[in-house]
Design an enzyme around this catalytic site. Sequence first.
Site, PDB file in Angstrom:
ATOM      1  N   ASP A  89       1.319  14.016 -39.001  1.00  0.00           N
ATOM      2  CA  ASP A  89       0.589  13.554 -40.184  1.00  0.00           C
ATOM      3  C   ASP A  89       1.389  12.564 -41.036  1.00  0.00           C
ATOM      4  O   ASP A  89       1.036  12.321 -42.195  1.00  0.00           O
ATOM      5  CB  ASP A  89       0.136  14.744 -41.036  1.00  0.00           C
ATOM      6  CG  ASP A  89      -1.122  15.390 -40.459  1.00  0.00           C
ATOM      7  OD1 ASP A  89      -1.905  14.684 -39.801  1.00  0.00           O
ATOM      8  OD2 ASP A  89      -1.318  16.596 -40.667  1.00  0.00           O
ATOM      9  N   ASP A 152      -6.850  15.087 -35.055  1.00  0.00           N
ATOM     10  CA  ASP A 152      -6.492  14.562 -36.380  1.00  0.00           C
ATOM     11  C   ASP A 152      -5.531  13.377 -36.289  1.00  0.00           C
ATOM     12  O   ASP A 152      -5.547  12.478 -37.139  1.00  0.00           O
ATOM     13  CB  ASP A 152      -5.819  15.636 -37.249  1.00  0.00           C
ATOM     14  CG  ASP A 152      -6.413  17.021 -37.108  1.00  0.00           C
ATOM     15  OD1 ASP A 152      -6.980  17.326 -36.047  1.00  0.00           O
ATOM     16  OD2 ASP A 152      -6.287  17.806 -38.053  1.00  0.00           O
TER      17      ASP A 152
END
Length: 371
Positions: A89, A152
Amino acid sequence: MNANEVLTKIINKVSAEAERLGYAIPYIPDETGHYTDAESIYWWTNGFWAGMLWQLYHATGDELFKKTAESSEKRLDAALDGFENIDHDAGFLWLHTAGANYRLTQNKRSERRLLHAATTLAGRYNPNLEIIRAWDGQWMKGYDTAGGAIIDTMMNLPLLYLASEITGDNRFKYIAICHADTMLKYMLRSDGSSNHQIVFDTNTGEFIANPGGQGYASGSSWSRGQAWAVYGYALSYRHTGETRYLDAAKRAASYFISNALLTDYVPLADFRAPDEPVYFDTTAGAISACGLLEIAEHTDDTEKTLYIENAKKLIEAIDKNWCDYDIHTDGIVDGGSVSYHAEKHHEKIIYGDYFFTEAILRILNKDFLIW
Ligand code: GLY
């Protein structure tokens, strides 16, 4: 919905929040309705507050937004220096802070920060499996995370595309493309739905499992993961021009739209969960709306309307029933679900606010590209 009026309400609310918060980095309001500071400087949502502030600075020129966004960027240096909990991330953290600052001001320190973050993200690439490793540690229900990847990460690839654009070094872009192609092969199902997670054997490279992750179960359909697929593939198309990514984004989008309209455009937290209990996730709707508006930028007039009108319906559904514009409380978009099996549901979560704001600005042609 009048998008200009919604934008005014967002500006008023975020100004009040910025005054109250000072340097704090928000996530979910506490039981008093107010934000507290992030518990960990590494937490994956720590960039969205700054991203929203940069979007509003770009739209209004208000220095309060810029100053507050810069404070988040400086604080994230503790994560860059500390290193040990940086994961897939990195894009969410540094595209919205250093990346946004660099894009708007060409700040050299911000450029170094984003290249540092991109290099760390690239270092998570496993050339044998052709994936960017998701987490370290015990995040994948008993599976070895060394062989794990998640949908993601598609949203973090723009950090790599940006690094190649700045440096002229295609290694970053090459890694992004390899990861995107592996996700195409293993994550997107033939009906356009997406798995959340995948695990490979790190020695043989063979597929092991698709754990359910933040959705109901393996084989179900976590709606925020689906939204990451819609927007993530559209962005990989923007940065590479490879039509297989645009096709993938459209397939994922058709699946998202046809499921969301069954619940009046407020997506369920998982599209393939039992009828009860009913959990919604407005954040999935806001993310997907941005993805649909991104797809619309790459389609001709015969297709544009499909994506733009459905994006507006997703955003209108949030504005109508799930928004808190009261400047005395924190958080705008209610109805977010961190995951299907979370203890609490229907909360305000900072990324719901970010993507709702980005969608409104996109509708008004006042956004700038953070991704
Ligand atoms: N990237 C984690 C999530 O969507 O919750």
